[in-house]
Design a protein around this motif. Structure first.
Motif, PDB file in Angstrom:
ATOM      1  N   GLY A  13       1.006  -0.957  -0.131  1.00 33.65           N
ATOM      2  CA  GLY A  13       0.081  -0.460  -0.164  1.00 33.65           C
ATOM      3  C   GLY A  13       1.199   1.505  -0.322  1.00 33.65           C
ATOM      4  N   VAL A  14       2.569   1.615  -0.576  1.00 37.22           N
ATOM      5  CA  VAL A  14       2.461   2.458  -0.402  1.00 37.22           C
ATOM      6  C   VAL A  14       3.200   3.031  -2.125  1.00 37.22           C
ATOM      7  CG1 VAL A  14       3.888   1.502   1.829  1.00 37.22           C
ATOM      8  CG2 VAL A  14       4.790   0.948  -0.640  1.00 37.22           C
ATOM      9  N   GLY A  15       2.486   2.375  -2.732  1.00 42.88           N
ATOM     10  CA  GLY A  15       2.580   3.398  -4.212  1.00 42.88           C
ATOM     11  C   GLY A  15       3.220   2.309  -4.947  1.00 42.88           C
ATOM     12  N   LYS A  16       3.980   1.064  -4.302  1.00 41.79           N
ATOM     13  CA  LYS A  16       5.236   0.390  -5.538  1.00 41.79           C
ATOM     14  C   LYS A  16       4.354  -0.112  -7.044  1.00 41.79           C
ATOM     15  CE  LYS A  16       5.231  -2.880  -3.149  1.00 41.79           C
ATOM     16  NZ  LYS A  16       5.169  -2.697  -1.429  1.00 41.79           N
ATOM     17  N   THR A  17       2.796  -0.695  -6.984  1.00 43.64           N
ATOM     18  CA  THR A  17       2.489  -0.332  -8.231  1.00 43.64           C
ATOM     19  C   THR A  17       1.824   0.688  -9.017  1.00 43.64           C
ATOM     20  OG1 THR A  17       1.565  -2.587  -6.949  1.00 43.64           O
ATOM     21  CG2 THR A  17       0.442  -1.670  -9.057  1.00 43.64           C
ATOM     22  N   THR A  18       1.500   1.218  -8.406  1.00 42.96           N
ATOM     23  CA  THR A  18       0.758   2.449  -8.873  1.00 42.96           C
ATOM     24  C   THR A  18       2.200   3.670  -9.507  1.00 42.96           C
ATOM     25  OG1 THR A  18      -0.855   3.314  -7.707  1.00 42.96           O
ATOM     26  CG2 THR A  18       0.181   5.240  -8.229  1.00 42.96           C
ATOM     27  N   ARG A 180       1.919   9.892  -1.851  1.00 42.65           N
ATOM     28  CA  ARG A 180       0.620  10.618  -0.625  1.00 42.65           C
ATOM     29  C   ARG A 180       0.714  10.992  -0.236  1.00 42.65           C
ATOM     30  NH1 ARG A 180      -3.605   5.073  -0.473  1.00 42.65           N
ATOM     31  NH2 ARG A 180      -4.586   6.630  -0.115  1.00 42.65           N
ATOM     32  N   ILE A 208       5.730  11.989  -4.797  1.00 38.04           N
ATOM     33  CA  ILE A 208       3.972  12.598  -5.399  1.00 38.04           C
ATOM     34  C   ILE A 208       2.785  12.320  -4.214  1.00 38.04           C
ATOM     35  CG2 ILE A 208       2.894  10.368  -6.839  1.00 38.04           C
ATOM     36  CD1 ILE A 208       5.323  10.613  -7.692  1.00 38.04           C
ATOM     37  N   ARG A 209       2.094  13.417  -4.475  1.00 41.90           N
ATOM     38  CA  ARG A 209       0.388  14.008  -3.776  1.00 41.90           C
ATOM     39  C   ARG A 209      -0.431  13.088  -3.314  1.00 41.90           C
ATOM     40  NH1 ARG A 209       0.637  19.640  -6.084  1.00 41.90           N
ATOM     41  NH2 ARG A 209       1.153  18.687  -7.551  1.00 41.90           N
ATOM     42  N   GLU A 210      -1.047  13.146  -2.520  1.00 40.91           N
ATOM     43  CA  GLU A 210      -2.033  11.910  -2.355  1.00 40.91           C
ATOM     44  C   GLU A 210      -2.576  12.508  -3.734  1.00 40.91           C
ATOM     45  OE1 GLU A 210      -2.270   9.927   0.371  1.00 40.91           O
ATOM     46  OE2 GLU A 210      -4.591   9.645  -1.077  1.00 40.91           O
ATOM     47  N   SER A 211      -3.290  11.850  -4.092  1.00 46.76           N
ATOM     48  CA  SER A 211      -4.450  12.523  -5.594  1.00 46.76           C
ATOM     49  C   SER A 211      -5.387  11.201  -6.330  1.00 46.76           C
ATOM     50  CB  SER A 211      -3.358  12.923  -7.150  1.00 46.76           C
ATOM     51  OG  SER A 211      -3.491  12.916  -7.944  1.00 46.76           O
ATOM     52  N   LEU A 214      -5.207   9.288  -9.111  1.00 52.43           N
ATOM     53  CA  LEU A 214      -4.069   8.159  -8.999  1.00 52.43           C
ATOM     54  C   LEU A 214      -5.258   6.582  -9.606  1.00 52.43           C
ATOM     55  CD1 LEU A 214      -0.839   9.744  -7.890  1.00 52.43           C
ATOM     56  CD2 LEU A 214      -1.079   8.580 -10.038  1.00 52.43           C
ATOM     57  N   GLY A 215      -5.414   7.171  -8.029  1.00 49.48           N
ATOM     58  CA  GLY A 215      -6.420   6.003  -7.789  1.00 49.48           C
ATOM     59  C   GLY A 215      -7.989   5.173  -8.566  1.00 49.48           C
TER      60      GLY A 215
HETATM   61  N1  LIG Z   1      -0.420   9.549  -4.763  1.00 46.02           N
HETATM   62  C1  LIG Z   1      -1.475   8.623  -4.490  1.00 46.02           C
HETATM   63  N2  LIG Z   1      -2.537   9.600  -4.143  1.00 46.02           N
HETATM   64  C2  LIG Z   1      -3.949   8.590  -3.847  1.00 46.02           C
HETATM   65  N3  LIG Z   1      -3.220   7.177  -3.789  1.00 46.02           N
HETATM   66  C3  LIG Z   1      -2.854   6.296  -4.014  1.00 46.02           C
HETATM   67  C4  LIG Z   1      -1.498   7.101  -4.610  1.00 46.02           C
HETATM   68  N4  LIG Z   1      -0.998   6.217  -4.618  1.00 46.02           N
HETATM   69  C5  LIG Z   1      -1.054   4.846  -4.567  1.00 46.02           C
HETATM   70  N5  LIG Z   1      -2.460   5.100  -4.180  1.00 46.02           N
HETATM   71  C6  LIG Z   1      -3.587   4.182  -4.364  1.00 46.02           C
HETATM   72  O1  LIG Z   1      -3.324   3.866  -2.578  1.00 46.02           O
HETATM   73  C7  LIG Z   1      -3.937   1.928  -3.485  1.00 46.02           C
HETATM   74  C8  LIG Z   1      -1.486   1.299  -2.676  1.00 46.02           C
HETATM   75  O2  LIG Z   1      -0.994   1.913  -4.138  1.00 46.02           O
HETATM   76  P1  LIG Z   1      -0.525   0.972  -4.622  1.00 46.02           P
HETATM   77  O3  LIG Z   1       0.294   1.139  -5.932  1.00 46.02           O
HETATM   78  O4  LIG Z   1      -1.195  -0.649  -4.973  1.00 46.02           O
HETATM   79  O5  LIG Z   1       0.771   0.013  -3.919  1.00 46.02           O
HETATM   80  P2  LIG Z   1       1.455  -1.182  -3.046  1.00 46.02           P
HETATM   81  O6  LIG Z   1       2.100  -1.401  -4.644  1.00 46.02           O
HETATM   82  O7  LIG Z   1       2.936  -1.130  -2.153  1.00 46.02           O
HETATM   83  O8  LIG Z   1       1.260  -2.030  -2.673  1.00 46.02           O
HETATM   84  C9  LIG Z   1      -3.936   1.669  -4.152  1.00 46.02           C
HETATM   85  O9  LIG Z   1      -5.532   1.878  -4.552  1.00 46.02           O
HETATM   86  C10 LIG Z   1      -3.869   3.495  -5.799  1.00 46.02           C
HETATM   87  O10 LIG Z   1      -4.592   3.105  -5.836  1.00 46.02           O
END
Ligand SMILES: Nc1ncnc2c1ncn2[C@@H]1O[C@H](COP(=O)(O)OP(=O)(O)O)[C@@H](O)[C@H]1O
Ligand SMILES: [Mg+2]
Length: 247
Positions: A13-18, A180, A208-211, A214-215
């Protein structure tokens, strides 16, 4: 010869995949040939990029059931799809000789064709992650700027040291960056400052700001530049892409 970048953090949940999806899209838009590899059993990268089903995935290729198959998910952008079954990798390959090198071998044929190969790692430091670190040139560590966020970084840096000694002397930490991010929250600002003091030079300027966009983008199988080009998410990932290209 491509550069292999792994996006890693033992926390979920830290943004690896995003980050893998959008940095990959940004690099592809900049004209580079990019391959994304989904190594997480949650397969969120694959779900967020492909509308159809992937018959051939990276796990099947790792087991040598078939040759690796790259799905085209955009201009200049390919994907080695993920599989939930990859969670069994450790059990299946647990005592095999050179089991840390299987991904490196698998990616070999793509290294001439792609400028960048981006690995989306699972949220654990097991055999899959070890395979990623063994073939990567650089690791990028996304993290949420919050209390305890730095614990995860220490574990990653510890493992990097071991991998550098044994399997991959060329492995580098490309950078740590915040996702985030909310500047109004004092706690987050403190964490960022602490980390900059502890790992000078490793914390990237781009955050990367909370946006919300992106979700939303992955639900339409789109990257942020297509889905919301004017959003904070697009602006921030563009800056991060430029910083990565300059390193
Ligand atoms: N900058 C951001 N702003 C808002 N939501 C985000 C942001 N980065 C990631 N998310 C959301 O947070 C959740 C976890 O992100 P994700 O990239 O899947 O993390 P990980 O791969 O590390 O588990 C997802 O639902 C994603 O859409
Ligand atoms: Mg993920």
């Amino acid at each position: 010869m491509s550069k292999i970048l792994a996006f890693t953090n033992q926390k979920g949940g830290v943004g690896k995949t995003t980050s893998t999806a959008n940095i990959g899209a940004g690099l592809a838009r900049a004209g580079h040939k990019v391959m994304l590899v989904d190594l997480d059993p949650q397969t969120n990268l694959t779900k967020g990029l492909m509308t159809g089903k992937a018959d051939k995935n990276v796990y099947g290729a790792l087991l040598a059931d078939y040759k690796p198959h790259a799905y085209k998910v955009g201009e200049n952008l390919g994907l080695l799809a993920g599989s939930t079954a990859i969670s069994g990798f450790e059990k299946v390959k647990g005592d095999e000789l050179d089991r840390e090198y299987l991904l490196k071998e698998l990616l070999e044929p793509f290294r001439e064709k792609c400028a960048y190969i981006l690995l989306d790692c699972p949220p654990a430091l097991g055999l899959i992650t070890l395979n990623a670190y063994t073939c990567a040139d650089a690791l990028y560590i996304p993290l949420e700027a919050q209390l305890y966020a730095t614990d995860g970084v220490e574990k990653v840096i510890e493992l990097v040291g071991k991998v550098q000694k044994r399997m991959n002397p060329g492995l580098q930490v490309g950078g740590i960056f915040f996702t985030r991010y909310d500047q109004r929250k004092v706690l987050r600002r403190d964490t960022a400052d602490q980390l900059r003091a502890k790992y000078p030079g490793l914390v990237l300027n781009a955050t990367i700001r909370e946006s919300i966009a992106l979700g939303e983008a992955p639900h339409l199988a789109q990257d942020i530049f297509t889905y919301a080009p004017k959003s904070a998410g697009a602006t921030d990932y563009q800056a991060l892409v430029e910083e990565i290209l300059a390193r």
